[in-house]
Motif scaffolding. Structure first.
Motif, mmCIF file in Angstrom:
data_model
loop_
_atom_site.group_PDB
_atom_site.id
_atom_site.type_symbol
_atom_site.label_atom_id
_atom_site.label_comp_id
_atom_site.label_asym_id
_atom_site.label_seq_id
_atom_site.Cartn_x
_atom_site.Cartn_y
_atom_site.Cartn_z
ATOM 1 N N ARG A 129 -18.233 3.500 -9.589
ATOM 2 C CA ARG A 129 -19.048 3.191 -10.670
ATOM 3 C C ARG A 129 -18.753 2.960 -11.726
ATOM 4 N NH1 ARG A 129 -19.799 9.505 -10.584
ATOM 5 N NH2 ARG A 129 -17.920 9.812 -10.750
ATOM 6 N N ASN A 130 -17.805 2.210 -12.037
ATOM 7 C CA ASN A 130 -17.232 1.677 -13.232
ATOM 8 C C ASN A 130 -16.447 0.551 -13.025
ATOM 9 O OD1 ASN A 130 -17.255 3.977 -15.668
ATOM 10 N ND2 ASN A 130 -16.880 4.823 -13.992
ATOM 11 N N ILE A 131 -16.220 -0.183 -14.538
ATOM 12 C CA ILE A 131 -16.130 -1.409 -13.945
ATOM 13 C C ILE A 131 -14.255 -1.235 -15.716
ATOM 14 C CG2 ILE A 131 -15.630 -3.615 -15.038
ATOM 15 C CD1 ILE A 131 -17.623 -3.471 -12.274
ATOM 16 N N TYR A 132 -13.329 -1.971 -15.277
ATOM 17 C CA TYR A 132 -12.407 -1.143 -15.865
ATOM 18 C C TYR A 132 -11.803 -2.210 -16.478
ATOM 19 C CZ TYR A 132 -11.963 3.515 -13.705
ATOM 20 O OH TYR A 132 -12.994 4.425 -12.752
ATOM 21 N N PHE A 133 -11.226 -2.067 -17.668
ATOM 22 C CA PHE A 133 -11.021 -3.131 -18.368
ATOM 23 C C PHE A 133 -9.684 -3.113 -19.854
ATOM 24 C CE2 PHE A 133 -14.366 -1.990 -20.603
ATOM 25 C CZ PHE A 133 -14.074 -2.252 -21.718
ATOM 26 N N SER A 134 -9.491 -4.505 -20.168
ATOM 27 C CA SER A 134 -8.338 -3.833 -21.000
ATOM 28 C C SER A 134 -8.162 -4.947 -22.294
ATOM 29 C CB SER A 134 -7.188 -3.802 -20.523
ATOM 30 O OG SER A 134 -6.365 -3.714 -21.557
ATOM 31 N N ALA A 135 -7.844 -4.211 -23.034
ATOM 32 C CA ALA A 135 -7.387 -5.438 -24.483
ATOM 33 C C ALA A 135 -6.028 -5.678 -24.415
ATOM 34 C CB ALA A 135 -7.364 -4.249 -25.797
ATOM 35 N N LEU A 136 -5.287 -5.468 -23.437
ATOM 36 C CA LEU A 136 -3.421 -6.314 -22.998
ATOM 37 C C LEU A 136 -3.675 -6.650 -21.608
ATOM 38 C CD1 LEU A 136 -1.569 -3.114 -24.174
ATOM 39 C CD2 LEU A 136 -2.350 -5.008 -25.765
ATOM 40 N N VAL A 137 -3.197 -8.311 -22.192
ATOM 41 C CA VAL A 137 -2.728 -9.174 -21.014
ATOM 42 C C VAL A 137 -2.103 -8.420 -19.881
ATOM 43 C CG1 VAL A 137 -2.351 -11.338 -20.267
ATOM 44 C CG2 VAL A 137 -3.451 -11.196 -22.234
ATOM 45 N N GLU A 138 -1.113 -7.827 -19.820
ATOM 46 C CA GLU A 138 -0.242 -7.322 -18.989
ATOM 47 C C GLU A 138 -0.793 -6.096 -18.581
ATOM 48 O OE1 GLU A 138 3.760 -4.674 -18.252
ATOM 49 O OE2 GLU A 138 3.100 -5.131 -20.797
ATOM 50 N N THR A 139 -1.532 -5.045 -19.601
ATOM 51 C CA THR A 139 -2.440 -4.547 -18.303
ATOM 52 C C THR A 139 -3.119 -5.572 -17.347
ATOM 53 O OG1 THR A 139 -2.473 -2.871 -19.792
ATOM 54 C CG2 THR A 139 -3.908 -2.699 -19.054
ATOM 55 N N ALA A 140 -4.274 -6.035 -17.433
ATOM 56 C CA ALA A 140 -4.452 -7.174 -16.788
ATOM 57 C C ALA A 140 -4.374 -7.367 -15.831
ATOM 58 C CB ALA A 140 -5.676 -7.394 -17.475
ATOM 59 N N ALA A 141 -2.653 -7.889 -15.751
ATOM 60 C CA ALA A 141 -2.012 -8.625 -14.700
ATOM 61 C C ALA A 141 -2.193 -7.925 -14.451
ATOM 62 C CB ALA A 141 -0.563 -9.347 -15.209
ATOM 63 N N TRP A 142 -1.426 -6.524 -13.988
ATOM 64 C CA TRP A 142 -0.978 -4.969 -12.955
ATOM 65 C C TRP A 142 -2.755 -5.204 -11.923
ATOM 66 C CZ3 TRP A 142 3.041 -3.595 -11.155
ATOM 67 C CH2 TRP A 142 4.028 -3.183 -11.651
ATOM 68 N N GLY A 143 -3.387 -4.968 -12.849
ATOM 69 C CA GLY A 143 -5.062 -4.504 -12.409
ATOM 70 C C GLY A 143 -4.974 -6.328 -11.278
ATOM 71 N N ALA A 144 -4.511 -7.059 -11.741
ATOM 72 C CA ALA A 144 -4.571 -8.897 -10.796
ATOM 73 C C ALA A 144 -3.385 -8.771 -9.287
ATOM 74 C CB ALA A 144 -4.846 -9.969 -11.796
ATOM 75 N N GLU A 145 -2.786 -8.037 -9.871
ATOM 76 C CA GLU A 145 -1.427 -8.202 -8.690
ATOM 77 C C GLU A 145 -1.685 -7.473 -8.134
ATOM 78 O OE1 GLU A 145 2.300 -10.246 -11.172
ATOM 79 O OE2 GLU A 145 2.029 -8.332 -12.061
ATOM 80 N N LEU A 146 -2.291 -5.671 -8.306
ATOM 81 C CA LEU A 146 -1.837 -4.911 -7.471
ATOM 82 C C LEU A 146 -3.276 -4.704 -6.357
ATOM 83 C CD1 LEU A 146 -1.357 -1.483 -10.138
ATOM 84 C CD2 LEU A 146 -0.037 -2.545 -7.558
ATOM 85 N N ALA A 147 -4.483 -5.341 -7.312
ATOM 86 C CA ALA A 147 -5.462 -5.569 -6.163
ATOM 87 C C ALA A 147 -5.361 -6.627 -5.392
ATOM 88 C CB ALA A 147 -6.724 -5.965 -7.227
ATOM 89 N N ASP A 153 10.127 -6.726 -7.171
ATOM 90 C CA ASP A 153 10.961 -6.444 -6.647
ATOM 91 C C ASP A 153 9.789 -5.201 -7.317
ATOM 92 O OD1 ASP A 153 11.595 -6.990 -9.741
ATOM 93 O OD2 ASP A 153 13.633 -4.995 -9.523
ATOM 94 N N VAL A 154 9.754 -5.295 -9.311
ATOM 95 C CA VAL A 154 8.404 -4.114 -10.112
ATOM 96 C C VAL A 154 7.594 -3.541 -9.279
ATOM 97 C CG1 VAL A 154 7.512 -4.149 -12.297
ATOM 98 C CG2 VAL A 154 10.062 -4.691 -12.087
ATOM 99 N N LEU A 155 6.464 -5.275 -8.853
ATOM 100 C CA LEU A 155 5.688 -4.889 -8.068
ATOM 101 C C LEU A 155 5.514 -3.912 -6.701
ATOM 102 C CD1 LEU A 155 2.493 -5.716 -8.077
ATOM 103 C CD2 LEU A 155 3.218 -8.032 -6.319
ATOM 104 N N GLN A 156 6.605 -4.301 -5.474
ATOM 105 C CA GLN A 156 6.990 -3.791 -5.074
ATOM 106 C C GLN A 156 7.247 -1.984 -4.841
ATOM 107 O OE1 GLN A 156 6.386 -4.386 -2.117
ATOM 108 N NE2 GLN A 156 6.296 -2.602 -1.425
ATOM 109 N N GLY A 157 7.808 -1.724 -6.062
ATOM 110 C CA GLY A 157 8.522 -0.706 -6.797
ATOM 111 C C GLY A 157 7.024 0.380 -7.599
ATOM 112 N N MET A 158 5.924 -0.410 -8.217
ATOM 113 C CA MET A 158 4.679 0.196 -8.426
ATOM 114 C C MET A 158 3.487 0.107 -6.717
ATOM 115 S SD MET A 158 2.724 1.339 -10.804
ATOM 116 C CE MET A 158 2.446 0.652 -12.102
ATOM 117 N N LEU A 159 3.537 -0.444 -6.002
ATOM 118 C CA LEU A 159 3.152 -0.804 -5.204
ATOM 119 C C LEU A 159 3.874 0.913 -3.872
ATOM 120 C CD1 LEU A 159 2.534 -4.121 -3.678
ATOM 121 C CD2 LEU A 159 0.746 -2.594 -3.958
ATOM 122 N N ASP A 160 4.926 1.350 -4.089
ATOM 123 C CA ASP A 160 5.794 2.120 -3.199
ATOM 124 C C ASP A 160 5.072 3.342 -3.333
ATOM 125 O OD1 ASP A 160 6.801 0.350 -1.433
ATOM 126 O OD2 ASP A 160 8.823 0.629 -2.675
#
Length: 159
Positions: free
Chosen positions: A58-76, A137-144
């Motif tokens: 029901r919402n669109i999510y965004f950030s003022a930080l590139v790193e936060t958006a990078a997490w969104g892109a990588e996890l998606a 390995d950091v991305l995999q840790g977050m996915l785990d």
């Protein structure tokens, strides 16, 4: 005698971002996703979530930080395709927005990820082509970690 000096934390107290106060928050803003989209595209709520199959956001999510958006892109990208980098876009909110309650004060005190959400469109201004992803390995840790939360029934998204 009363102490009229300011509270020691008053200068560092964070004012929550609400629909009424969001005009005080300035960009640039970023959105990370698995989808390749052209500039000018308006992202709107009501589509499937990048993070939970069968869930309509029901919402669109965004950030003022590139790193936060990078997490969104990588996890998606990882959750949908099993691999891939995803995309980070510079976006413009077309309506009011508020703190993302999924991270603000639930997982992190305040809003250090500068994450927001809106029920109004976000317009893609441009693709951010140069951004640093996380180590595999950091991305995999977050996915785990997300998988553990899901297995425990704790992967709740307040939408």
């Amino acid at each position: 005698m009363a102490d009229d000096s300011p509270h020691p934390d008053s200068a560092t107290r964070r004012i929550p971002v609400t629909y009424a106060t969001c005009a005080d928050v300035v960009g640039p803003f970023f959105h990370g996703t698995r989808n390749a989209l052209p500039a000018g595209t308006e992202l709107v709520p009501g589509h499937g979530s990048n993070y939970q199959d069968g869930r309509v956001s029901r919402n669109i999510y965004f950030s003022a930080l590139v790193e936060t958006a990078a997490w969104g892109a990588e996890l998606a990208a990882a959750l949908r395709y099993g691999e891939g980098r995803g995309y980070v876009y510079v976006v413009e909110p077309l309506g009011p927005f508020e703190d993302d309650p999924n991270v603000t004060d639930k997982r992190f005190p305040g809003n250090p990820t500068q994450s927001y959400r809106t029920r109004h469109p976000l317009r893609i201004v441009a693709e951010l082509e140069e951004w640093e992803g996380h180590a595999p390995d950091v991305l995999q840790g977050m996915l785990d970690s997300l998988a553990r939360l899901r297995a425990q029934g704790l992967d709740v998204i307040e939408d």
